[in-house]
Design a protein around this motif. Structure first.
Motif, mmCIF file in Angstrom:
data_model
loop_
_atom_site.group_PDB
_atom_site.id
_atom_site.type_symbol
_atom_site.label_atom_id
_atom_site.label_comp_id
_atom_site.label_asym_id
_atom_site.label_seq_id
_atom_site.Cartn_x
_atom_site.Cartn_y
_atom_site.Cartn_z
ATOM 1 N N MET A 47 23.551 81.010 118.411
ATOM 2 C CA MET A 47 24.483 80.021 118.900
ATOM 3 C C MET A 47 24.524 80.012 120.422
ATOM 4 S SD MET A 47 28.571 79.867 118.308
ATOM 5 C CE MET A 47 29.463 78.636 119.184
ATOM 6 N N ILE A 48 24.705 81.190 121.017
ATOM 7 C CA ILE A 48 24.783 81.293 122.476
ATOM 8 C C ILE A 48 23.533 81.987 122.974
ATOM 9 C CG2 ILE A 48 26.027 82.334 124.419
ATOM 10 C CD1 ILE A 48 28.587 81.930 122.736
ATOM 11 N N GLU A 49 22.797 81.285 123.805
ATOM 12 C CA GLU A 49 21.583 81.837 124.388
ATOM 13 C C GLU A 49 21.862 82.142 125.860
ATOM 14 O OE1 GLU A 49 16.985 80.520 125.371
ATOM 15 O OE2 GLU A 49 18.251 79.199 124.162
ATOM 16 N N ILE B 163 24.669 80.217 130.319
ATOM 17 C CA ILE B 163 24.483 80.236 128.868
ATOM 18 C C ILE B 163 24.174 78.832 128.356
ATOM 19 C CG2 ILE B 163 26.048 82.199 128.606
ATOM 20 C CD1 ILE B 163 28.042 80.104 127.329
ATOM 21 N N HIS B 164 23.493 78.796 127.226
ATOM 22 C CA HIS B 164 23.182 77.536 126.562
ATOM 23 C C HIS B 164 23.734 77.610 125.146
ATOM 24 C CE1 HIS B 164 20.929 73.922 125.537
ATOM 25 N NE2 HIS B 164 20.605 74.522 124.408
ATOM 26 N N ILE B 165 24.469 76.560 124.739
ATOM 27 C CA ILE B 165 24.973 76.459 123.369
ATOM 28 C C ILE B 165 23.879 75.790 122.543
ATOM 29 C CG2 ILE B 165 26.783 75.556 121.856
ATOM 30 C CD1 ILE B 165 27.899 77.503 123.930
ATOM 31 N N GLY B 166 23.433 76.462 121.497
ATOM 32 C CA GLY B 166 22.332 75.976 120.683
ATOM 33 C C GLY B 166 22.620 74.648 120.000
ATOM 34 N N ASP B 167 21.559 73.880 119.794
ATOM 35 C CA ASP B 167 21.675 72.619 119.076
ATOM 36 C C ASP B 167 22.243 72.888 117.689
ATOM 37 O OD1 ASP B 167 20.583 71.270 121.231
ATOM 38 O OD2 ASP B 167 18.543 71.316 120.423
#
Length: 194
Positions: free
Chosen positions: A1-3, A18-22
């Motif tokens: 979920m959180i990258e 951080i990137h929130i996953g598709d």
């Protein structure tokens, strides 16, 4: 979920991109059941002071804020429960305009191992909540104990002795200025006590 795209640790702050996953919500109101799961695990986060989002506490915005903002509060709560940092921590979360679904989370960093461990544990806890919950649910006290053990292990010197920590968990003053609580994107937290 959180990258985690990038984590930088300075003398006073940890900054994580951080990137929130598709496929996952970027706002808490897109999955209020998951947000409620977090609140049930850590009801204290509702009482965190939260400046800059139109309310006085996180409770005022928790139902309609960025998931990255929720990550920030869960991280700060985990750090607060260790009693290894100052009584009040500061953090801020903002969208990274250079990429969709990407955020910058900045946290007071009383100890880099503690802060990185708490951030990672918070991301894992959100993963559990936003993937539908289920058994076993995260054991917050076990996570806190694990963070304490991790910090103590890293603090040991080569002879296995634990160096002395500043009294009462107080940290030495940093030359980096503290964030201004009046800034619209600054969030401050009172350490939650039951």
């Amino acid at each position: 979920m959180i990258e985690f795209k990038k984590i930088s640790v300075g003398p006073q702050y940890l900054t994580a991109r951080i990137h929130i996953g598709d496929g996952y919500p970027v706002m808490t109101d897109e999955d209020l059941e998951a947000t409620t799961r977090i609140w049930r695990l850590m009801p204290q986060i509702a009482n965190h002071v939260c400046v800059g989002d139109g309310g006085k506490t996180f409770r005022d915005v928790m139902g309609a804020t960025d998931v990255a903002h929720l990550l920030e509060h869960v991280t700060v709560e985990l750090m607060a429960r260790t009693n290894l940092g100052p009584d009040i921590s500061y953090g801020r979360t903002r969208a990274d305009d250079s990429a969709q679904r990407t955020y910058i989370v900045q946290l007071d960093c009383p100890d880099d191992v503690l802060c990185v461990g708490a951030l990672s544990s918070a991301a894992w806890t959100l993963q559990w909540a936003f993937d539908g919950g289920g058994e076993p649910e995260p054991d917050i006290e076990a996570i806190v104990s694990g963070l304490l053990a991790l910090v103590q292990r890293v603090d040991q010197d080569d002879q296995g002795n634990t160096p002395e920590h500043p009294e009462n968990g107080q940290l030495q003053e940093s030359e980096e200025p503290a964030p201004n609580p009046e800034d619209s994107d600054t969030i401050s937290f009172d350490q939650a006590k039951d």
